[in-house]
Design a protein around this motif. Structure first.
Motif, PDB file in Angstrom:
ATOM      1  N   GLN A 102       0.833  -1.199   0.000  1.00 27.12           N
ATOM      2  CA  GLN A 102       0.000   0.000   0.000  1.00 27.12           C
ATOM      3  C   GLN A 102       0.872   1.255   0.000  1.00 27.12           C
ATOM      4  O   GLN A 102       0.603   2.220  -0.727  1.00 27.12           O
ATOM      5  N   VAL A 103       1.922   1.247   0.815  1.00 26.12           N
ATOM      6  CA  VAL A 103       2.820   2.402   0.910  1.00 26.12           C
ATOM      7  C   VAL A 103       3.557   2.618  -0.405  1.00 26.12           C
ATOM      8  O   VAL A 103       3.732   3.763  -0.850  1.00 26.12           O
ATOM      9  N   ILE A 104       3.986   1.545  -1.042  1.00 25.43           N
ATOM     10  CA  ILE A 104       4.702   1.663  -2.310  1.00 25.43           C
ATOM     11  C   ILE A 104       3.769   2.178  -3.409  1.00 25.43           C
ATOM     12  O   ILE A 104       4.146   3.023  -4.224  1.00 25.43           O
ATOM     13  N   MET A 105       2.531   1.680  -3.428  1.00 23.28           N
ATOM     14  CA  MET A 105       1.572   2.112  -4.446  1.00 23.28           C
ATOM     15  C   MET A 105       1.121   3.548  -4.243  1.00 23.28           C
ATOM     16  O   MET A 105       0.888   4.276  -5.211  1.00 23.28           O
ATOM     17  N   LYS A 106       1.007   3.967  -2.970  1.00 26.51           N
ATOM     18  CA  LYS A 106       0.563   5.321  -2.679  1.00 26.51           C
ATOM     19  C   LYS A 106       1.410   5.865  -1.532  1.00 26.51           C
ATOM     20  O   LYS A 106       1.074   5.680  -0.364  1.00 26.51           O
ATOM     21  N   PRO A 107       2.516   6.524  -1.831  1.00 25.33           N
ATOM     22  CA  PRO A 107       3.462   6.956  -0.808  1.00 25.33           C
ATOM     23  C   PRO A 107       2.895   7.908   0.241  1.00 25.33           C
ATOM     24  O   PRO A 107       3.455   8.031   1.332  1.00 25.33           O
ATOM     25  N   ASP A 108       1.779   8.587  -0.095  1.00 19.84           N
ATOM     26  CA  ASP A 108       1.165   9.492   0.886  1.00 19.84           C
ATOM     27  C   ASP A 108      -0.151   8.921   1.414  1.00 19.84           C
ATOM     28  O   ASP A 108      -1.057   9.654   1.814  1.00 19.84           O
ATOM     29  N   ALA A 109      -0.262   7.600   1.435  1.00 20.38           N
ATOM     30  CA  ALA A 109      -1.489   6.942   1.874  1.00 20.38           C
ATOM     31  C   ALA A 109      -1.808   7.263   3.330  1.00 20.38           C
ATOM     32  O   ALA A 109      -0.935   7.588   4.141  1.00 20.38           O
ATOM     33  N   VAL A 110      -3.098   7.151   3.638  1.00 21.40           N
ATOM     34  CA  VAL A 110      -3.565   7.262   5.021  1.00 21.40           C
ATOM     35  C   VAL A 110      -3.753   5.842   5.554  1.00 21.40           C
ATOM     36  O   VAL A 110      -4.610   5.093   5.085  1.00 21.40           O
ATOM     37  N   LEU A 111      -2.940   5.478   6.533  1.00 21.26           N
ATOM     38  CA  LEU A 111      -3.023   4.158   7.141  1.00 21.26           C
ATOM     39  C   LEU A 111      -3.780   4.244   8.465  1.00 21.26           C
ATOM     40  O   LEU A 111      -3.452   5.068   9.316  1.00 21.26           O
ATOM     41  N   GLY A 112      -4.773   3.403   8.625  1.00 22.81           N
ATOM     42  CA  GLY A 112      -5.449   3.265   9.905  1.00 22.81           C
ATOM     43  C   GLY A 112      -4.738   2.162  10.682  1.00 22.81           C
ATOM     44  O   GLY A 112      -4.687   1.015  10.226  1.00 22.81           O
ATOM     45  N   LEU A 113      -4.156   2.502  11.810  1.00 26.42           N
ATOM     46  CA  LEU A 113      -3.311   1.553  12.531  1.00 26.42           C
ATOM     47  C   LEU A 113      -3.952   1.058  13.820  1.00 26.42           C
ATOM     48  O   LEU A 113      -4.845   1.696  14.379  1.00 26.42           O
ATOM     49  N   ALA A 114      -3.469  -0.090  14.277  1.00 25.50           N
ATOM     50  CA  ALA A 114      -4.000  -0.736  15.473  1.00 25.50           C
ATOM     51  C   ALA A 114      -2.854  -1.109  16.402  1.00 25.50           C
ATOM     52  O   ALA A 114      -1.691  -1.200  15.985  1.00 25.50           O
ATOM     53  N   THR A 115      -3.188  -1.357  17.656  1.00 33.44           N
ATOM     54  CA  THR A 115      -2.195  -1.731  18.652  1.00 33.44           C
ATOM     55  C   THR A 115      -2.533  -3.112  19.212  1.00 33.44           C
ATOM     56  O   THR A 115      -3.413  -3.799  18.716  1.00 33.44           O
ATOM     57  N   GLY A 116      -1.846  -3.502  20.267  1.00 37.71           N
ATOM     58  CA  GLY A 116      -2.087  -4.799  20.880  1.00 37.71           C
ATOM     59  C   GLY A 116      -1.040  -5.814  20.457  1.00 37.71           C
ATOM     60  O   GLY A 116      -0.136  -5.522  19.666  1.00 37.71           O
ATOM     61  N   SER A 117      -1.176  -7.025  20.950  1.00 34.86           N
ATOM     62  CA  SER A 117      -0.165  -8.050  20.685  1.00 34.86           C
ATOM     63  C   SER A 117      -0.210  -8.547  19.245  1.00 34.86           C
ATOM     64  O   SER A 117       0.820  -8.922  18.682  1.00 34.86           O
ATOM     65  N   SER A 118      -1.387  -8.548  18.616  1.00 35.84           N
ATOM     66  CA  SER A 118      -1.500  -9.120  17.263  1.00 35.84           C
ATOM     67  C   SER A 118      -0.588  -8.450  16.238  1.00 35.84           C
ATOM     68  O   SER A 118       0.062  -9.141  15.448  1.00 35.84           O
ATOM     69  N   PRO A 119      -0.503  -7.097  16.189  1.00 36.89           N
ATOM     70  CA  PRO A 119       0.311  -6.488  15.129  1.00 36.89           C
ATOM     71  C   PRO A 119       1.784  -6.258  15.477  1.00 36.89           C
ATOM     72  O   PRO A 119       2.520  -5.725  14.658  1.00 36.89           O
ATOM     73  N   GLU A 120       2.234  -6.657  16.668  1.00 40.52           N
ATOM     74  CA  GLU A 120       3.618  -6.378  17.051  1.00 40.52           C
ATOM     75  C   GLU A 120       4.615  -6.966  16.055  1.00 40.52           C
ATOM     76  O   GLU A 120       5.586  -6.316  15.658  1.00 40.52           O
ATOM     77  N   GLY A 121       4.389  -8.217  15.663  1.00 40.74           N
ATOM     78  CA  GLY A 121       5.302  -8.851  14.717  1.00 40.74           C
ATOM     79  C   GLY A 121       5.283  -8.178  13.358  1.00 40.74           C
ATOM     80  O   GLY A 121       6.320  -8.080  12.681  1.00 40.74           O
ATOM     81  N   MET A 122       4.120  -7.698  12.959  1.00 42.65           N
ATOM     82  CA  MET A 122       3.993  -6.994  11.683  1.00 42.65           C
ATOM     83  C   MET A 122       4.802  -5.705  11.702  1.00 42.65           C
ATOM     84  O   MET A 122       5.526  -5.393  10.738  1.00 42.65           O
ATOM     85  N   TYR A 123       4.681  -4.943  12.810  1.00 44.11           N
ATOM     86  CA  TYR A 123       5.455  -3.705  12.907  1.00 44.11           C
ATOM     87  C   TYR A 123       6.958  -4.004  12.892  1.00 44.11           C
ATOM     88  O   TYR A 123       7.738  -3.290  12.243  1.00 44.11           O
ATOM     89  N   ALA A 124       7.371  -5.060  13.572  1.00 44.20           N
ATOM     90  CA  ALA A 124       8.797  -5.428  13.590  1.00 44.20           C
ATOM     91  C   ALA A 124       9.291  -5.748  12.186  1.00 44.20           C
ATOM     92  O   ALA A 124      10.408  -5.380  11.803  1.00 44.20           O
ATOM     93  N   GLN A 125       8.453  -6.425  11.400  1.00 45.46           N
ATOM     94  CA  GLN A 125       8.825  -6.762  10.024  1.00 45.46           C
ATOM     95  C   GLN A 125       8.931  -5.502   9.170  1.00 45.46           C
ATOM     96  O   GLN A 125       9.865  -5.356   8.369  1.00 45.46           O
ATOM     97  N   LEU A 126       8.002  -4.563   9.338  1.00 44.68           N
ATOM     98  CA  LEU A 126       8.055  -3.311   8.583  1.00 44.68           C
ATOM     99  C   LEU A 126       9.311  -2.510   8.939  1.00 44.68           C
ATOM    100  O   LEU A 126       9.945  -1.911   8.058  1.00 44.68           O
ATOM    101  N   VAL A 127       9.663  -2.508  10.212  1.00 49.94           N
ATOM    102  CA  VAL A 127      10.880  -1.808  10.642  1.00 49.94           C
ATOM    103  C   VAL A 127      12.106  -2.448  10.006  1.00 49.94           C
ATOM    104  O   VAL A 127      13.026  -1.757   9.543  1.00 49.94           O
ATOM    105  N   GLU A 128      12.124  -3.779   9.960  1.00 47.13           N
ATOM    106  CA  GLU A 128      13.255  -4.491   9.336  1.00 47.13           C
ATOM    107  C   GLU A 128      13.380  -4.113   7.875  1.00 47.13           C
ATOM    108  O   GLU A 128      14.488  -3.840   7.381  1.00 47.13           O
ATOM    109  N   TRP A 129      12.260  -4.094   7.157  1.00 48.34           N
ATOM    110  CA  TRP A 129      12.311  -3.735   5.736  1.00 48.34           C
ATOM    111  C   TRP A 129      12.693  -2.269   5.546  1.00 48.34           C
ATOM    112  O   TRP A 129      13.397  -1.931   4.588  1.00 48.34           O
ATOM    113  N   TYR A 130      12.245  -1.397   6.448  1.00 47.95           N
ATOM    114  CA  TYR A 130      12.646   0.014   6.374  1.00 47.95           C
ATOM    115  C   TYR A 130      14.164   0.133   6.525  1.00 47.95           C
ATOM    116  O   TYR A 130      14.820   0.868   5.767  1.00 47.95           O
TER     117      TYR A 130
END
Length: 242
Positions: free
Chosen positions: A23-51
């Motif tokens: 989504q970010v690559i297709m639309k660099p100024d996209a509006v992302l609706g984000l969530a917290t909690g234990s479920s997305p922690e691994g996802m955020y870690a993966q995004l940080v790694e790719w960044y």
């Protein structure tokens, strides 16, 4: 609705991160609706790694978070603002001025809800909304009830939600009893929705949400009515079948 089975939590996190990064690559100024909690922690870690590898650029991204506890300051370690900075915002090149959460210390709850809805509208709405799912089927803090709340609102948390969240606090008494959350109407206006669910303890409620009747008693069931939903769940979460 697309239902994608992941082998395990690590695979789930990677698949979810793939969708966010695309989504970010297709639309660099996209509006992302984000969530917290234990479920997305691994996802955020993966995004940080790719960044860190230079694979994804968040410099123009705008974000709006689903929810925030009422009564907690941003600096409180249990606030969702603190969570987002710890797991994502402080680890990538996102402009903090482009990140948004409800203000947990707002003096006037109704005014804060109006402000947040107006903010989301001013950004042009949400391009991709990330969701987890509670044990009672809540999305955001939209708890089971008699109707679907449309806009951002302040909600009394149900005992099951307080019980689920008490592990993050010193005692159950310390868990806030209210929270601000985007309403079902706001969530359903997102162009795309990504839901991540992990664990056998979510299997029965996930089955109800995906295949049961659409009812405010299972808030996540409303997602059956959205035209572009992807559900990523591990084998355990999908173990109850259809």
């Amino acid at each position: 609705m697309v239902i994608c089975e992941a082998k395990d939590y690590k695979d789930l996190s990677r698949k979810a991160a793939n969708i966010i990064s695309a989504q970010v690559i297709m639309k660099p100024d996209a509006v992302l609706g984000l969530a917290t909690g234990s479920s997305p922690e691994g996802m955020y870690a993966q995004l940080v790694e790719w960044y860190n590898k230079g694979d994804v650029d968040f410099s123009r991204i705008r974000t709006v978070n689903l929810d925030e506890y009422r009564g907690l300051a941003k600096e409180n370690e249990q606030s969702y603002d603190y969570f987002m900075h710890k797991h994502f915002f402080d680890k990538v090149n996102i402009d903090v001025n482009n990140t948004n959460l409800p203000n947990g210390l707002a003096e006037d709850p109704e005014e804060e809800c109006r402000r947040y809805d107006a903010l989301i509208e001013s950004l042009g709405g949400v391009d991709l909304q990330l969701l987890g799912m509670g044990h009672n089927g809540h999305i955001g803090f939209n708890e089971p009830g008699d109707f679907f709340d449309k806009g951002t609102h302040c909600v009394d948390l149900q005992p099951s939600t307080i019980e689920a969240n008490k592990r993050f606090f010193e005692s159950e008494d310390d868990v806030p009893k209210q929270a601000y959350t985007m309403g079902i109407g706001t969530i359903m206006k997102a162009k795309k929705i990504l839901v991540i669910v992990s664990g056998a303890d979510k299997a029965e409620i996930l089955k109800k949400a995906l295949y049961g009747p659409v009812t405010p008693k299972v808030p996540a069931s409303i997602l059956q009515m959205h035209p572009d939903v992807t559900v990523i769940a591990d084998k355990a979460a999908l173990s109850a079948g259809e």
